[in-house]
Design an enzyme around this catalytic site. Structure first.
Site, short mmCIF file in Angstrom:
data_model
loop_
_atom_site.label_atom_id
_atom_site.label_comp_id
_atom_site.label_asym_id
_atom_site.label_seq_id
_atom_site.Cartn_x
_atom_site.Cartn_y
_atom_site.Cartn_z
CG ASN A 9 -2.18 1.37 1.40
OD1 ASN A 9 -1.44 1.94 0.15
ND2 ASN A 9 -2.12 1.50 2.55
CD1 TRP A 10 3.23 0.95 -3.23
CD2 TRP A 10 3.28 2.63 -4.94
NE1 TRP A 10 4.12 0.33 -4.40
CE2 TRP A 10 4.17 1.17 -5.23
CE3 TRP A 10 3.38 3.58 -6.09
CZ2 TRP A 10 4.24 0.94 -5.95
CZ3 TRP A 10 3.42 3.86 -6.91
CH2 TRP A 10 3.81 2.21 -7.95
CE LYS A 11 0.20 3.19 5.07
NZ LYS A 11 0.45 3.77 6.53
CG HIS A 98 -5.03 2.10 5.80
ND1 HIS A 98 -5.38 2.71 6.93
CD2 HIS A 98 -4.54 0.88 5.83
CE1 HIS A 98 -3.54 2.86 6.83
NE2 HIS A 98 -3.13 1.08 6.55
CD GLU A 100 -2.43 5.17 6.66
OE1 GLU A 100 -2.66 5.17 5.89
OE2 GLU A 100 -1.80 4.47 7.63
CD GLU A 170 -2.95 -2.28 7.41
OE1 GLU A 170 -2.09 -2.63 7.25
OE2 GLU A 170 -3.43 -0.86 7.63
N GLY A 176 3.35 2.49 10.90
CA GLY A 176 4.52 3.81 10.85
C GLY A 176 4.68 3.96 11.87
CB SER A 216 6.30 -1.81 11.71
OG SER A 216 5.89 -0.28 12.29
N GLY A 237 3.67 -1.06 4.34
CA GLY A 237 3.10 0.00 4.59
C GLY A 237 4.43 0.52 3.31
N GLY A 238 4.82 1.17 4.50
CA GLY A 238 6.49 2.27 4.01
C GLY A 238 7.68 1.16 3.16
P1 13P Z 1 3.31 0.32 7.59
O1 13P Z 1 3.91 -1.06 7.17
O2 13P Z 1 4.43 1.72 7.48
O3 13P Z 1 3.62 0.45 9.19
O4 13P Z 1 1.94 1.03 7.27
C1 13P Z 1 0.97 -0.36 7.29
C2 13P Z 1 0.12 -0.12 6.56
O5 13P Z 1 -0.60 0.86 7.18
C3 13P Z 1 -0.16 -0.77 5.05
O6 13P Z 1 -1.60 -0.84 4.76
#
Ligand code: 13P
Length: 254
Positions: A9-11, A98, A100, A170, A176, A216, A237-238
């Site tokens: 997920n690149w956000k 998600h 967020e 999650e 993050g 993470s 994510g990251g």
């Molecule tokens: P991180 O891997 O950056 O913690 O993000 C997880 C995430 O929200 C994937 O959707």
């Protein structure tokens, strides 16, 4: 055997050119280094889905997807994209709920249930996200919170529809932050979710359900997480923002 899925997920990150370069590198890396059955899903900003679907069309282990969609089919909803639009651009998966989106855009379980229906109506696969906040975990209400998220978001579906659903656990406190849930904490929640599904539907539906962990995930903690019996992949994510680190997570599944 249930599907193993590693999704990135690149956000809201990467320019178009950066995204193209990343996937061009990544597709060659996962082709060379991974020969198993895990599906790799690239979930870029929606603007890039079409180009990335075309770029990866010859890689049977790579799919693309969207980070969100509308619950509506079409119409006067300025700024929104529909599940059908994602499909028409080659996307196969859509992240729904998600944390967020729940936190910053006020998405509720009821609303998300409608989005799930919109995704399934196009024969796409929703990746339905659930997870507790730090406060909820410390207050020991996380199982209750997760049960409500899973049941209100998904339990209106038929057993047949559930076969297209992926759940991503999650924990909000692990997103993050560099603070991954321990394998034991994640496995405990995954087994809990699978059991909820078994009680609502049946053992087959529960056994076939892919439950990803997210929060993470990195190359150096992925293998241990993936070795747990109820962890069927990751929503990253990251670490999905670089081809090498993401490919190493895919490799950890092999
Ligand atoms: P991180 O891997 O950056 O913690 O993000 C997880 C995430 O929200 C994937 O959707």
């Amino acid at each position: 055997m249930r599907k193993k899925i590693i999704a990135g997920n690149w956000k809201m990150n990467k320019s178009y050119d950066e995204g193209m370069a990343l996937v061009s590198e990544l597709s060659n890396m996962v082709k060379d280094e991974y020969h198993g059955s895990a599906q790799v899903v690239i979930i870029p900003p929606a603007l890039y889905i079409n180009a990335l679907s075309r770029m990866t069309a010859d890689f049977s282990n790579i799919s693309t997807g969207a980070q969100n969609c509308s619950n509506h089919v079409s119409g006067a909803y300025t700024g929104e994209i529909s599940a059908a639009m994602v499909k028409s651009c080659g996307g196969k998966y859509i992240i729904i709920g998600h944390s967020e989106r729940r936190q910053y855009f006020g998405e509720t379980n009821d609303w998300l249930a409608k989005k799930i229906d919109a995704v399934l109506a196009e024969n796409l696969n929703p990746i339905y996200c659930v997870g507790e906040t730090l406060e909820e975990r410390e207050g020991n209400t996380h199982f209750e919170v997760l049960k409500t998220q899973v049941s209100e978001g998904l339990f209106h579906l038929s057993a047949e529809q559930m076969a297209s659903v992926v759940i991503a656990y999650e924990p909000v406190w692990a997103i993050g932050t560099g603070k991954t849930a321990s394998t034991q904490q994640a496995q405990e929640v995954h087994a809990f979710i699978r059991n909820l599904v078994k009680e609502k539907y049946n053992e087959t539906v529960a056994d076939n359900l892919t439950i990803q962990y997210g929060g993470s995930v990195k190359a150096d903690n992925a293998a241990e997480l993936f070795a747990a019996p109820d962890i069927d992949g990751a929503l990253v994510g990251g670490a999905a923002l670089q081809s090498r680190s993401f490919a190493d997570i895919v490799k950890a599944m092999a």
